[in-house]
Design an enzyme around this catalytic site. Structure first.
Site, PDB file in Angstrom:
ATOM      1  CG  ASP A  58      -2.067   0.944   1.130  1.00 14.07           C
ATOM      2  OD1 ASP A  58      -3.175   0.459   0.820  1.00 14.07           O
ATOM      3  OD2 ASP A  58      -1.881   2.166   1.313  1.00 14.07           O
ATOM      4  NE  ARG A  88     -14.082   2.342 -10.156  1.00 16.36           N
ATOM      5  CZ  ARG A  88     -14.841   1.718  -9.259  1.00 16.36           C
ATOM      6  NH1 ARG A  88     -14.808   0.399  -9.145  1.00 16.36           N
ATOM      7  NH2 ARG A  88     -15.660   2.400  -8.473  1.00 16.36           N
ATOM      8  CG  ASP A 112     -16.457  -7.449 -11.015  1.00 15.13           C
ATOM      9  OD1 ASP A 112     -17.392  -8.057 -11.573  1.00 15.13           O
ATOM     10  OD2 ASP A 112     -16.640  -6.466 -10.267  1.00 15.13           O
ATOM     11  CD  GLU A 154     -16.516  -1.649 -15.860  1.00 21.46           C
ATOM     12  OE1 GLU A 154     -17.349  -1.117 -15.149  1.00 21.46           O
ATOM     13  OE2 GLU A 154     -15.507  -2.243 -15.418  1.00 21.46           O
ATOM     14  CG  HIS A 168     -18.203  -2.721 -12.085  1.00 24.29           C
ATOM     15  ND1 HIS A 168     -17.565  -1.585 -12.505  1.00 24.29           N
ATOM     16  CD2 HIS A 168     -18.170  -2.662 -10.735  1.00 24.29           C
ATOM     17  CE1 HIS A 168     -17.176  -0.879 -11.460  1.00 24.29           C
ATOM     18  NE2 HIS A 168     -17.528  -1.514 -10.367  1.00 24.29           N
ATOM     19  CB  ILE A 169     -21.617  -8.310 -10.539  1.00 22.12           C
ATOM     20  CG1 ILE A 169     -20.723  -9.449 -11.062  1.00 22.12           C
ATOM     21  CG2 ILE A 169     -22.593  -7.821 -11.584  1.00 22.12           C
ATOM     22  CD1 ILE A 169     -21.454 -10.763 -11.275  1.00 22.12           C
ATOM     23  N   GLY A 186     -19.163  -6.036  -6.102  1.00 23.67           N
ATOM     24  CA  GLY A 186     -19.764  -5.426  -4.913  1.00 23.67           C
ATOM     25  C   GLY A 186     -21.284  -5.393  -4.978  1.00 23.67           C
TER      26      GLY A 186
HETATM   27  O1  LIG Z   1     -17.173   1.737  -6.303  1.00 23.22           O
HETATM   28  C1  LIG Z   1     -17.954   0.838  -5.984  1.00 23.22           C
HETATM   29  O2  LIG Z   1     -18.524   0.794  -4.890  1.00 23.22           O
HETATM   30  C2  LIG Z   1     -18.262  -0.259  -6.957  1.00 23.22           C
HETATM   31  O3  LIG Z   1     -17.321  -0.327  -7.960  1.00 23.22           O
HETATM   32  C3  LIG Z   1     -19.652  -0.126  -7.518  1.00 23.22           C
HETATM   33  O4  LIG Z   1     -19.748   1.045  -8.242  1.00 23.22           O
HETATM   34  P1  LIG Z   1     -21.134   1.509  -8.935  1.00 23.22           P
HETATM   35  O5  LIG Z   1     -21.902   2.237  -7.890  1.00 23.22           O
HETATM   36  O6  LIG Z   1     -20.685   2.409 -10.035  1.00 23.22           O
HETATM   37  O7  LIG Z   1     -21.848   0.294  -9.377  1.00 23.22           O
END
Ligand SMILES: O=C(O)[C@H](O)COP(=O)(O)O
Length: 316
Positions: free
Chosen positions: A171, A229, A253, A258, A289-290, A292
């Site tokens: 980090d 990202r 992901d 995108e 991008h799923i 989260g």
């Molecule tokens: O940054 C985040 O919390 C996730 O990547 C989800 O992003 P989003 O709100 O653009 O779906």
């Protein structure tokens, strides 16, 4: 003074309900253009966003009475944060709300890549019973390197406990490690990691960070997981490394592309060459991008935002 909050993206209903209960006046507008919202934002003290459009200088200049921007998510790249801070606008984010989902998704990607789950499943469903080409790898005994040891990185390291792996983290901040990982230099991580998982934001510093030079500095061939990202990786370089065998497999992901429309990305004419490779490669796992994006995180993100707004304004 009554505080008015404008919600420009839809979220779990508890967010709205709980803010209402403690006296905030909530309005929603999920359809107006950015320009239309700019024209009325001066009436609001707060705005709740996901990522519908960029909150840039122009927008912030019009937001004369804005006191906070609440981003129902973790990444803040759609906000000109420095400019907002210079205008004394507080930034409220909710990485605590989807960190567990991201951690579980990252782990799922590793286990899927190591055990060829995706490929074996697709083969069987198309009528092929293939054991030898689906021989897997085990996580036990491997070294997992995490770049970015904030909310997401830490949650992921915690999930790895119990797999008998060594967890290293890198980090830009000093002394961020906890009991789940050992903090090391980037050079040491590159020397020792078998798996690399990215948990960094997208910033001018991290943009294109994972390029061919960076990849080739790893001592051993390795697997890569990206739930951060897409633009943190140079996709064409990732493909070159997959082709050379330096990268053994990738779980992605997020994609560099995108922001392109779905139609553009998948049209024969416009599909980037590197993306075409990713679509066909057996050792590449793609999700839209799923990481989260779970039912549980949907609710938790909203709760985190409510709690932070209530705490900021001493409402209960
Ligand atoms: O940054 C985040 O919390 C996730 O990547 C989800 O992003 P989003 O709100 O653009 O779906």
């Amino acid at each position: 003074m009554d505080m008015k909050i404008l919600h420009i993206d839809s979220n779990h209903p508890l967010l709205w309900d709980q803010l209402n209960k403690v006296g905030f006046i909530n309005h929603s507008d999920f359809t107006s253009s950015k320009e239309e919202i700019e024209n009325k934002i001066q009436d609001y003290q707060g705005i709740v966003i996901r990522s519908r459009f960029k909150i840039d200088k122009e927008f912030l200049d019009k937001a004369r009475n804005l006191q906070f921007i609440a981003r129902v998510g973790a990444g803040l790249e759609s906000i000109d944060c420095d400019y907002a801070i210079s205008k004394n606008i507080a930034l409220i984010a909710a990485p605590e709300g989807n960190r567990n989902a991201v951690a579980e998704h990252s782990l799922g990607m590793i286990l899927s890549l190591f055990n060829n789950l995706n490929q074996a499943n697709a083969e069987i469903k198309s009528g092929t019973w293939n054991r030898e080409s689906n021989r897997g790898h085990e996580l036990e005994g491997k070294t997992v390197g995490i770049i970015g040891y904030g909310n997401m990185g830490k949650a992921f390291a915690k999930k790895l406990q119990g797999f008998d792996v060594e967890v290293l983290c890198y980090d830009i901040l000093d002394n961020v490690a906890d009991a789940s990982a050992k903090q090391v230099s980037l050079a040491e991580l590159k020397q020792r990691a078998d798996v690399l998982s990215l948990h960094i934001p997208w910033t001018p510093e991290t943009d294109k960070m994972i390029n061919l030079k960076f990849i080739n500095e790893f001592e051993k061939p390795f697997w890569i997981i990206n739930t951060s990202r897409g633009k943190n990786i140079v996709t064409a370089d990732l493909v070159a490394a997959l082709q050379s065998g330096k990268i053994l497999g990738a779980g992605l992901d997020v994609l560099e592309y995108e922001k392109l429309s779905f139609e553009t990305l998948f049209s024969d004419k416009h599909t980037p060459e590197a993306f075409q490779y990713l679509l066909k490669a057996q050792n590449v796992l793609l999700t839209p991008h799923i990481a989260g994006w779970t039912f549980e995180s949907h609710e938790r993100l909203a709760q985190v935002i409510v709690d932070k707004i209530k705490m900021k304004y001493h409402r209960s």
